[in-house]
Design a protein around this motif. Structure first.
Motif, short mmCIF file in Angstrom:
data_model
loop_
_atom_site.label_atom_id
_atom_site.label_comp_id
_atom_site.label_asym_id
_atom_site.label_seq_id
_atom_site.Cartn_x
_atom_site.Cartn_y
_atom_site.Cartn_z
N MET A 1 40.38 47.48 39.93
CA MET A 1 40.25 48.29 38.72
C MET A 1 39.60 49.62 39.08
SD MET A 1 38.08 47.46 35.24
CE MET A 1 39.36 46.49 34.50
N ASN A 2 40.12 50.71 38.50
CA ASN A 2 39.44 51.98 38.73
C ASN A 2 38.57 52.29 37.51
OD1 ASN A 2 40.45 54.03 36.89
ND2 ASN A 2 42.34 54.13 38.07
N ILE A 3 37.64 53.19 37.71
CA ILE A 3 36.62 53.46 36.70
C ILE A 3 37.21 53.93 35.38
CG2 ILE A 3 36.10 55.86 37.33
CD1 ILE A 3 33.07 54.94 37.04
N LYS A 22 38.07 61.78 32.72
CA LYS A 22 38.85 62.03 33.93
C LYS A 22 38.79 63.53 34.26
CE LYS A 22 43.04 60.39 36.04
NZ LYS A 22 44.25 59.60 35.81
N GLY A 23 38.55 63.83 35.52
CA GLY A 23 38.45 65.23 35.94
C GLY A 23 37.04 65.79 35.85
N HIS A 24 36.09 64.96 35.40
CA HIS A 24 34.69 65.38 35.27
C HIS A 24 33.81 64.52 36.18
CE1 HIS A 24 35.26 67.86 31.64
NE2 HIS A 24 36.20 66.98 31.35
N ASP A 130 32.55 61.19 41.32
CA ASP A 130 33.19 62.50 41.45
C ASP A 130 34.32 62.68 40.42
OD1 ASP A 130 35.50 61.25 42.47
OD2 ASP A 130 35.17 61.94 44.52
N ARG A 131 34.95 63.85 40.45
CA ARG A 131 35.99 64.20 39.49
C ARG A 131 37.22 63.29 39.56
NH1 ARG A 131 35.50 69.20 37.08
NH2 ARG A 131 33.85 70.51 37.88
N GLU A 132 37.40 62.64 40.70
CA GLU A 132 38.55 61.74 40.89
C GLU A 132 38.22 60.30 40.54
OE1 GLU A 132 37.76 64.08 43.56
OE2 GLU A 132 39.06 65.38 42.38
N GLU A 149 19.84 67.15 42.53
CA GLU A 149 20.63 68.18 41.83
C GLU A 149 21.67 68.79 42.75
OE1 GLU A 149 19.91 72.12 39.03
OE2 GLU A 149 18.22 71.27 40.12
N LYS A 150 21.34 69.01 44.01
CA LYS A 150 22.29 69.60 44.98
C LYS A 150 23.49 68.70 45.16
CE LYS A 150 20.31 73.44 46.15
NZ LYS A 150 20.77 74.63 45.51
N ASP A 151 23.27 67.37 45.18
CA ASP A 151 24.41 66.44 45.28
C ASP A 151 25.34 66.64 44.10
OD1 ASP A 151 23.14 65.40 47.50
OD2 ASP A 151 22.64 63.48 46.57
N ILE A 152 24.78 66.78 42.91
CA ILE A 152 25.59 66.97 41.70
C ILE A 152 26.37 68.28 41.81
CG2 ILE A 152 25.48 67.46 39.22
CD1 ILE A 152 23.04 65.48 39.19
N GLU A 153 25.70 69.34 42.25
CA GLU A 153 26.36 70.65 42.38
C GLU A 153 27.55 70.57 43.33
OE1 GLU A 153 23.17 73.24 43.56
OE2 GLU A 153 22.56 73.59 41.49
N ASN A 154 27.46 69.73 44.36
CA ASN A 154 28.56 69.60 45.32
C ASN A 154 29.83 69.05 44.68
OD1 ASN A 154 27.07 70.57 47.49
ND2 ASN A 154 26.39 68.54 48.10
N TYR A 155 29.71 68.37 43.55
CA TYR A 155 30.88 67.75 42.91
C TYR A 155 31.31 68.45 41.63
CZ TYR A 155 30.38 64.26 46.44
OH TYR A 155 30.32 63.64 47.67
N LEU A 156 30.69 69.57 41.31
CA LEU A 156 31.09 70.32 40.11
C LEU A 156 32.33 71.15 40.35
CD1 LEU A 156 27.59 71.40 38.82
CD2 LEU A 156 29.09 69.65 37.87
#
Length: 156
Positions: A1-3, A22-24, A130-132, A149-156
């Motif tokens: 199952m995917n998220i 999805k995409g966020h 992540d977005r996927e 916070e930097k980890d989050i920024e990497n996936y924006l």
């Protein structure tokens, strides 16, 4: 199952699939309003406000498995809104461990095992998606959200 196939219930009783996001990138947190770590609501709300325009979705899922939550998701959401200024989506109370764990937390735990295995060890365990829809990382209950916070920024 995917998220994105997982159905969740918002604090107001509305059920929906996480496909809505999805995409966020998502930051998913098991919360508890009577936990000593409630100060993290401030950091979570700061991240929510700072990055919502860039697509970040912070999602709170109250759990009473550690005996630190009010009886319903609606009560927990109201306490979060009134006491901590939370504006991000809050959900119904869920189990995060065991055979009755919500499918979301089964997936999150399986994808990101912690130091002592796959179970959620305490309230305010945080998961970055992540977005996927890939579960990227698990953060410990004591990890202040501002520290990653930097980890989050990497996936924006």
């Amino acid at each position: 199952m995917n998220i994105y196939e997982i159905e969740v219930t918002a604090a107001n009783g509305e059920s929906y699939k996480l496909e809505r996001y999805k995409g966020h990138p998502m930051l998913i947190v098991n919360t508890a309003t009577k936990c000593g770590l409630v100060g993290q609501f401030d950091a979570l709300e700061t991240l929510n406000k700072k990055y919502v325009e860039q697509g970040l979705v912070v999602l709170g899922f109250p759990s009473n498995q550690f005996k630190q939550e009010l009886s319903t998701g609606a009560e927990a959401a109201e306490a979060c809104r009134l006491s901590y200024g939370v504006t991000f989506p809050m959900h119904d109370v869920v189990k995060v461990n065991g055979s009755e764990a919500h499918p979301l937390f089964q997936l999150l735990s399986e994808e990101t095992k912690g130091i002592l295995g796959k179970s959620v060890k305490w309230n305010f365990t945080k998961f970055l998606v992540d977005r996927e829809g890939n579960v990227i990382k698990r953060y410990a209950p004591t990890d202040n959200p501002m520290k990653f916070e930097k980890d989050i920024e990497n996936y924006l």
